[in-house]
Design a protein around this motif. Sequence first.
Motif, PDB file in Angstrom:
ATOM      1  N   PHE A  34      21.778   6.972   8.872  1.00  0.00           N
ATOM      2  CA  PHE A  34      20.997   7.494   9.995  1.00  0.00           C
ATOM      3  C   PHE A  34      19.507   7.580   9.643  1.00  0.00           C
ATOM      4  CE2 PHE A  34      19.215  11.628  11.399  1.00  0.00           C
ATOM      5  CZ  PHE A  34      18.983  11.330  12.734  1.00  0.00           C
ATOM      6  N   ILE A  35      19.219   8.106   8.464  1.00  0.00           N
ATOM      7  CA  ILE A  35      17.816   8.266   8.055  1.00  0.00           C
ATOM      8  C   ILE A  35      17.148   6.904   7.837  1.00  0.00           C
ATOM      9  CG2 ILE A  35      16.384   9.021   6.098  1.00  0.00           C
ATOM     10  CD1 ILE A  35      17.092  11.225   8.070  1.00  0.00           C
ATOM     11  N   ILE A  36      17.904   5.971   7.241  1.00  0.00           N
ATOM     12  CA  ILE A  36      17.371   4.615   7.042  1.00  0.00           C
ATOM     13  C   ILE A  36      17.055   3.971   8.395  1.00  0.00           C
ATOM     14  CG2 ILE A  36      17.967   2.296   6.192  1.00  0.00           C
ATOM     15  CD1 ILE A  36      17.645   4.141   3.932  1.00  0.00           C
ATOM     16  N   MET A  37      17.973   4.142   9.350  1.00  0.00           N
ATOM     17  CA  MET A  37      17.786   3.563  10.682  1.00  0.00           C
ATOM     18  C   MET A  37      16.592   4.213  11.384  1.00  0.00           C
ATOM     19  SD  MET A  37      20.084   1.289  11.348  1.00  0.00           S
ATOM     20  CE  MET A  37      21.635   0.712  10.722  1.00  0.00           C
ATOM     21  N   LEU A  38      16.488   5.530  11.222  1.00  0.00           N
ATOM     22  CA  LEU A  38      15.381   6.257  11.853  1.00  0.00           C
ATOM     23  C   LEU A  38      14.048   5.759  11.294  1.00  0.00           C
ATOM     24  CD1 LEU A  38      15.013   8.489  13.919  1.00  0.00           C
ATOM     25  CD2 LEU A  38      15.038  10.151  12.067  1.00  0.00           C
ATOM     26  N   GLN A  88      10.656  16.812   2.694  1.00  0.00           N
ATOM     27  CA  GLN A  88      10.483  16.074   1.438  1.00  0.00           C
ATOM     28  C   GLN A  88      11.778  15.378   1.029  1.00  0.00           C
ATOM     29  OE1 GLN A  88       9.368  19.055   2.139  1.00  0.00           O
ATOM     30  NE2 GLN A  88       7.576  19.636   0.935  1.00  0.00           N
ATOM     31  N   ILE A  89      12.901  16.110   1.152  1.00  0.00           N
ATOM     32  CA  ILE A  89      14.175  15.541   0.712  1.00  0.00           C
ATOM     33  C   ILE A  89      14.538  14.333   1.571  1.00  0.00           C
ATOM     34  CG2 ILE A  89      16.660  15.972   0.522  1.00  0.00           C
ATOM     35  CD1 ILE A  89      15.983  18.848  -0.292  1.00  0.00           C
ATOM     36  N   VAL A  90      14.462  14.500   2.883  1.00  0.00           N
ATOM     37  CA  VAL A  90      14.846  13.409   3.788  1.00  0.00           C
ATOM     38  C   VAL A  90      13.944  12.202   3.567  1.00  0.00           C
ATOM     39  CG1 VAL A  90      14.924  12.709   6.201  1.00  0.00           C
ATOM     40  CG2 VAL A  90      15.890  14.892   5.515  1.00  0.00           C
ATOM     41  N   GLU A  91      12.637  12.448   3.441  1.00  0.00           N
ATOM     42  CA  GLU A  91      11.715  11.319   3.290  1.00  0.00           C
ATOM     43  C   GLU A  91      11.872  10.643   1.920  1.00  0.00           C
ATOM     44  OE1 GLU A  91       7.920  12.871   4.463  1.00  0.00           O
ATOM     45  OE2 GLU A  91       8.455  12.804   6.585  1.00  0.00           O
ATOM     46  N   SER A  92      12.206  11.418   0.890  1.00  0.00           N
ATOM     47  CA  SER A  92      12.454  10.810  -0.423  1.00  0.00           C
ATOM     48  C   SER A  92      13.623   9.852  -0.356  1.00  0.00           C
ATOM     49  CB  SER A  92      12.795  11.874  -1.468  1.00  0.00           C
ATOM     50  OG  SER A  92      11.769  12.801  -1.553  1.00  0.00           O
ATOM     51  N   VAL A  93      14.700  10.330   0.273  1.00  0.00           N
ATOM     52  CA  VAL A  93      15.894   9.492   0.374  1.00  0.00           C
ATOM     53  C   VAL A  93      15.581   8.234   1.176  1.00  0.00           C
ATOM     54  CG1 VAL A  93      18.209   9.373   1.353  1.00  0.00           C
ATOM     55  CG2 VAL A  93      17.512  11.375   0.055  1.00  0.00           C
ATOM     56  N   ALA A  94      14.819   8.393   2.253  1.00  0.00           N
ATOM     57  CA  ALA A  94      14.475   7.240   3.080  1.00  0.00           C
ATOM     58  C   ALA A  94      13.607   6.255   2.293  1.00  0.00           C
ATOM     59  CB  ALA A  94      13.754   7.687   4.341  1.00  0.00           C
ATOM     60  N   SER A  95      12.609   6.753   1.574  1.00  0.00           N
ATOM     61  CA  SER A  95      11.710   5.865   0.817  1.00  0.00           C
ATOM     62  C   SER A  95      12.479   5.087  -0.229  1.00  0.00           C
ATOM     63  CB  SER A  95      10.629   6.657   0.083  1.00  0.00           C
ATOM     64  OG  SER A  95      10.066   7.605   0.917  1.00  0.00           O
ATOM     65  N   ARG A 112       0.834  -1.177   0.000  1.00  0.00           N
ATOM     66  CA  ARG A 112       0.000   0.000   0.000  1.00  0.00           C
ATOM     67  C   ARG A 112       0.877   1.238   0.000  1.00  0.00           C
ATOM     68  NH1 ARG A 112      -2.126  -0.890   5.356  1.00  0.00           N
ATOM     69  NH2 ARG A 112      -0.152  -1.945   5.434  1.00  0.00           N
ATOM     70  N   GLU A 113       0.231   2.363  -0.150  1.00  0.00           N
ATOM     71  CA  GLU A 113       0.982   3.610  -0.280  1.00  0.00           C
ATOM     72  C   GLU A 113       1.905   3.853   0.920  1.00  0.00           C
ATOM     73  OE1 GLU A 113       0.039   8.343  -0.340  1.00  0.00           O
ATOM     74  OE2 GLU A 113      -1.392   6.969  -1.212  1.00  0.00           O
ATOM     75  N   GLU A 114       1.415   3.591   2.128  1.00  0.00           N
ATOM     76  CA  GLU A 114       2.229   3.928   3.294  1.00  0.00           C
ATOM     77  C   GLU A 114       3.462   3.045   3.414  1.00  0.00           C
ATOM     78  OE1 GLU A 114      -1.666   2.276   5.105  1.00  0.00           O
ATOM     79  OE2 GLU A 114      -1.057   3.342   3.318  1.00  0.00           O
ATOM     80  N   ASP A 115       3.470   1.910   2.687  1.00  0.00           N
ATOM     81  CA  ASP A 115       4.671   1.087   2.710  1.00  0.00           C
ATOM     82  C   ASP A 115       5.732   1.647   1.774  1.00  0.00           C
ATOM     83  OD1 ASP A 115       3.461  -0.617   4.427  1.00  0.00           O
ATOM     84  OD2 ASP A 115       2.631  -1.874   2.832  1.00  0.00           O
ATOM     85  N   LEU A 116       5.285   2.362   0.744  1.00  0.00           N
ATOM     86  CA  LEU A 116       6.233   2.809  -0.268  1.00  0.00           C
ATOM     87  C   LEU A 116       6.870   4.134   0.080  1.00  0.00           C
ATOM     88  CD1 LEU A 116       4.636   1.763  -3.618  1.00  0.00           C
ATOM     89  CD2 LEU A 116       6.968   1.370  -2.919  1.00  0.00           C
ATOM     90  N   LEU A 117       6.131   5.009   0.715  1.00  0.00           N
ATOM     91  CA  LEU A 117       6.697   6.310   1.041  1.00  0.00           C
ATOM     92  C   LEU A 117       6.818   6.441   2.553  1.00  0.00           C
ATOM     93  CD1 LEU A 117       4.833   8.437  -1.566  1.00  0.00           C
ATOM     94  CD2 LEU A 117       7.278   8.060  -1.450  1.00  0.00           C
ATOM     95  N   VAL A 118       8.017   6.790   2.970  1.00  0.00           N
ATOM     96  CA  VAL A 118       8.311   6.832   4.393  1.00  0.00           C
ATOM     97  C   VAL A 118       7.877   8.167   4.982  1.00  0.00           C
ATOM     98  CG1 VAL A 118      10.174   6.809   6.075  1.00  0.00           C
ATOM     99  CG2 VAL A 118      10.224   5.248   4.141  1.00  0.00           C
ATOM    100  N   ARG A 119       7.218   8.140   6.121  1.00  0.00           N
ATOM    101  CA  ARG A 119       6.936   9.367   6.863  1.00  0.00           C
ATOM    102  C   ARG A 119       7.779   9.348   8.117  1.00  0.00           C
ATOM    103  NH1 ARG A 119       2.428  12.365   5.843  1.00  0.00           N
ATOM    104  NH2 ARG A 119       3.553  13.745   7.229  1.00  0.00           N
TER     105      ARG A 119
END
Lengths: 299, 318
Positions: free
Chosen positions: B198-202, A287-294, A11-18
């Motif tokens: 860090f962000i991945i871990m968070l 947005q930048i941090v969450e994009s990188v995480a996703s 689902r959407e929440e699995d693909l994009l990290v908040r």
Amino acid sequence: MTALESATGSREEDLLVRLDRPRRRRRRTVGGVVLDIVLVVFGILMLSPLVWLLVQSFTVAEFAFADPPRWLPVPFTIENFTQVFEYMPFFQQFGNSLILAVIATGGSLFFSVLAAYAFARIDFRGSRILLVTMLAALMVPAQLVIIPIFIMMRELGLVDTLASLWLPALVNVFQIFFLSQYFKTIPRELDEAARLDGAGHLWILFRMLVPLSGPAIAALSILGFEASWNGYFGPLIFLSSPENMTLPLGLVTLQNGFGAAPAVIVFAAITMVVVPLLVVFLAFQRQIVESVASAGLKG
Amino acid sequence: MRHRRIWKVCSVSSETATPVRRRGAVLQRRRTELAGWMFVSPAFLLFLVFVAGPFVFAIVLAFLKWDMLTPPEFVGTANFAALFSDPVLPRVLLNTFLFAFASIVTHLVFGLLLALAVNRVISRALSYFARVAIFFPFLISWAAVALLWKYVLDPTFGYVAQYLGGLGIHLPNFFTDPAWALPAIIFIDLWHTLGFTFIIMLAGLQTVPSELVEAARTDGATSWQVFWSVTLPLMSPTMFFATIITFIGAFQIFDPIQIITRGGPQDSTMTIIMYLYEKGFQAFDMGYAAAVALVVFVIIMGVTVLQFVGRRKWVYES
């Protein structure tokens, strides 16, 4: 492949990290305060090279890099910045980086959107094997294919042009995979309804799926732009004349090339690269941090 | 609003659709096939030209001797024979694996500790500051980072040596001392890419359900027990993923080495991609460079396969 299996149920929440979660009231403990202090100190240490960079680039050359180190630019000058333009075509290189990043990001996203639509929405023979083949290519290191691409660009007479960099960047398998996963999270009933209203594939894709995939496309744009803007290996191999260089290569040439610039001028040039980036980052931090995480987590 | 209307229409239609005549179905099928290929073909053609084609060509190239000036010459496995008896290769592989190992350990340990520290209930301002300070360096190009750190770690001009010198600690000249050049690059790389780990871990920590942590607490578990028995097992997919992605990135380290040390002093920072660059794009021994690149490919493929196999074995899945 596990990636393909997981594709169906996501689902959407699995693909994009908040990264923001609701906060409870905090209880103060001694250990907590110590950890807070550790974080502050660590943060300051992380930022110290950048502060030092900023200070040196605003200091008069003879007084820069003073021992013991100074954390204020005294005596203050902007001379170093005006000198940058005598050593490198800064704005030209800034423009080159921008053109490259925009074409590479926009172009690859366009082709990725089309391919992702086919993989997510059209049942055609060979689609599975095609996707698996392309995903397998993610294991091929960029440095392996760049050797033949270099030979190809030389034959085409495209060496020392920006085209030699954005042409190979037009295909991005990760983007195709990520987008097709995202499209699958959008209910297929929407397509069928639109089709009954007489919509074709292109309408469904560009008027419905793409607007509904804003967050995914934004995340991929940020990542694509970052990769092109900061890339060094490609420009180092393909570009040779200063007026065709991108900023990262321009910076290194400023310091290494013939008639290398004094350190304060190199520092001023680095500042001119880092400060706009910092402004963009602070404006779009989440947005930048969450994009990188996703993207990182699905990569 | 518009979608809601569409939605209503569709829930009726899919139920009442009548079987189409056979001929129509075949035509419809063909049209779907065609549409699929039409949408895929631009990307697929680009894939053939810029990924698959070059990949095959690189394999062929590994069996040629070619300086790009004179015509290529077929030399069989001579490039591989030369590569595996190359006196520099063991050093190159050692440096590369050493860098990758150090990179994985430092990134995972610091990344996890910082993520744990930020994931507590802390003030919004501190959380923002920590995230910006730790993550921002990751966005700066390696070119800018490498040039900056060359001065930061300079024994006379850099503030690190200046402060430590004031305390009576004298630092080596990191980039000209064969014993210190690689550790220095490892350190700079940590500063540059720690933000990513860090962000991945968070993000991983935030998938740990707080109910589980609360439940363990209520049952009288200490913080350490909660971390060891609840958080860490639930974090294992993230840790595993971070290990693999850090390895693949570290194995291909190039930019700071080319900018700061160019593989020296005395090959102490010569990593495999730096070696590939020297052979291919400095010495223009394209066949040899392709052979080196194939070694990189085989190692990365091995690790990726290991990832698929190992994920089932080592990772706790709920």
